[in-house]
Design a protein around this motif. Structure first.
Motif, PDB file in Angstrom:
ATOM      1  N   ASP A  81      98.281 -23.503 -28.632  1.00  0.00           N
ATOM      2  CA  ASP A  81      99.466 -22.786 -28.152  1.00  0.00           C
ATOM      3  C   ASP A  81     100.673 -22.950 -29.067  1.00  0.00           C
ATOM      4  N   MET A  82     100.599 -23.827 -30.046  1.00  0.00           N
ATOM      5  CA  MET A  82     101.747 -24.082 -30.905  1.00  0.00           C
ATOM      6  C   MET A  82     101.927 -22.969 -31.930  1.00  0.00           C
ATOM      7  N   ASN A  83     103.163 -22.725 -32.291  1.00  0.00           N
ATOM      8  CA  ASN A  83     103.495 -21.716 -33.290  1.00  0.00           C
ATOM      9  C   ASN A  83     104.289 -22.385 -34.416  1.00  0.00           C
ATOM     10  N   PRO A  84     103.602 -23.014 -35.354  1.00  0.00           N
ATOM     11  CA  PRO A  84     104.315 -23.702 -36.436  1.00  0.00           C
ATOM     12  C   PRO A  84     105.131 -22.722 -37.273  1.00  0.00           C
ATOM     13  N   VAL A  85     106.271 -23.212 -37.771  1.00  0.00           N
ATOM     14  CA  VAL A  85     107.200 -22.324 -38.471  1.00  0.00           C
ATOM     15  C   VAL A  85     107.254 -22.565 -39.972  1.00  0.00           C
ATOM     16  N   ASN A  86     106.519 -23.564 -40.462  1.00  0.00           N
ATOM     17  CA  ASN A  86     106.478 -23.780 -41.908  1.00  0.00           C
ATOM     18  C   ASN A  86     105.123 -24.385 -42.267  1.00  0.00           C
ATOM     19  N   GLU A  87     104.910 -24.579 -43.551  1.00  0.00           N
ATOM     20  CA  GLU A  87     103.579 -25.014 -43.987  1.00  0.00           C
ATOM     21  C   GLU A  87     103.268 -26.447 -43.572  1.00  0.00           C
ATOM     22  N   LEU A  88     104.276 -27.325 -43.504  1.00  0.00           N
ATOM     23  CA  LEU A  88     104.019 -28.701 -43.084  1.00  0.00           C
ATOM     24  C   LEU A  88     103.623 -28.755 -41.618  1.00  0.00           C
ATOM     25  N   LEU A 127     100.109 -27.524 -41.365  1.00  0.00           N
ATOM     26  CA  LEU A 127      99.162 -28.553 -41.797  1.00  0.00           C
ATOM     27  C   LEU A 127      98.874 -29.533 -40.663  1.00  0.00           C
ATOM     28  N   ARG A 128      99.922 -30.014 -40.008  1.00  0.00           N
ATOM     29  CA  ARG A 128      99.741 -31.003 -38.951  1.00  0.00           C
ATOM     30  C   ARG A 128      98.939 -30.454 -37.784  1.00  0.00           C
ATOM     31  N   VAL A 129      99.249 -29.240 -37.377  1.00  0.00           N
ATOM     32  CA  VAL A 129      98.525 -28.633 -36.263  1.00  0.00           C
ATOM     33  C   VAL A 129      97.054 -28.442 -36.603  1.00  0.00           C
ATOM     34  N   GLU A 130      96.773 -27.894 -37.781  1.00  0.00           N
ATOM     35  CA  GLU A 130      95.386 -27.601 -38.143  1.00  0.00           C
ATOM     36  C   GLU A 130      94.567 -28.874 -38.333  1.00  0.00           C
ATOM     37  N   VAL A 131      95.171 -29.908 -38.914  1.00  0.00           N
ATOM     38  CA  VAL A 131      94.440 -31.162 -39.102  1.00  0.00           C
ATOM     39  C   VAL A 131      94.147 -31.810 -37.750  1.00  0.00           C
ATOM     40  N   MET A 132      95.120 -31.792 -36.847  1.00  0.00           N
ATOM     41  CA  MET A 132      94.895 -32.428 -35.550  1.00  0.00           C
ATOM     42  C   MET A 132      93.886 -31.675 -34.689  1.00  0.00           C
ATOM     43  N   LYS A 133      93.719 -30.388 -34.932  1.00  0.00           N
ATOM     44  CA  LYS A 133      92.655 -29.666 -34.227  1.00  0.00           C
ATOM     45  C   LYS A 133      91.284 -30.245 -34.564  1.00  0.00           C
TER      46      LYS A 133
END
Length: 222
Positions: free
Chosen positions: A104-111, A114-120
């Motif tokens: 459900d998160m909508n990250p707003v920059n590349e960092l 990165l954090r969202v995709e790695v934690m998935k």
């Protein structure tokens, strides 16, 4: 290599991958192993004057291994009322809720991305190992106090750790290994009547120093 200039751990994975493939061919692989040899493409691109940096994000000046995502509040909102005395059921619910929160998160920059995709790829794991190194160091292990002695003791013996350091299970710095393990401790503290085990052993392994990649990584399995 969350700190992208800390590469001895990535080198260790060069030796580990053939061992995992051989174990799978031999029917010795139980479950799933996710290997990410170099997890930080942002830091990998940081070259200045032929020096590889990779510890801090240039845009926001953040340490790449700080401010990872504490999902305990989002998980509590989703499943807190349904947590009961069945530990196995609770673990499954918490993991699904954590993955849903990340989706459900909508990250707003590349960092943030990165954090969202790695934690998935890590938040529903039984074991999370974050491979680092220091500038100069002996091989050592950094864990949560709640995991010692327990399974972390076997891990320390397996890797030949010369020291094991630990902190409280609620790390405020929000390191990558910290947030994966602390999710369970935070939920257990918030819902003391529910059966919430420590369902993830999450640890940082410091593979000596940046210029000390020596090691015997030969397969010792029977």
């Amino acid at each position: 290599a969350i700190h992208a200039n800390e590469l001895p751990g990535a080198m260790a994975l060069h030796y580990l991958m053939p061992m995992l493939e051989a174990a799978e061919r031999g029917g010795r692989m139980r479950g799933e192993v996710i290997v990410v040899p170099t997890v930080n493409p942002i830091g990998l691109s940081q070259l200045a004057g032929n020096n590889h940096l990779g510890r801090y994000d240039f845009l926001g000046r953040e340490n790449f291994n700080r401010n990872w995502l504490d999902l305990s509040e989002a998980v509590a909102e989703r499943v807190g009322r349904r947590l009961g005395r069945d530990a196995q059921r609770n673990v499954a619910m918490v993991r699904r809720a954590a993955l849903a929160a990340l989706a459900d998160m909508n990250p707003v920059n590349e960092l943030q991305t990165l954090r969202v995709e790695v934690m998935k790829r890590s938040i529903d794991a039984d074991i999370v190992l974050d491979l680092h190194c220091d500038q100069e160091a002996a091989l050592h292990l950094f864990i949560s106090r709640a995991d010692w002695p327990g399974p972390a003791q076997a891990l320390a013996a397996d890797i030949g750790s010369e020291a094991t350091l630990y902190n409280d299970p609620f790390p405020e710095a929000l390191t990558f290994s910290g947030v994966n393990g602390a999710l369970w401790a935070r939920l257990a503290a918030r819902f003391p009547e529910a059966a919430i085990p420590r369902a993830c052993l999450s640890a940082t392994i410091e593979y000596r120093g940046q210029h000390d990649p020596r090691g015997d990584f030969r397969d010792r399995s029977p």
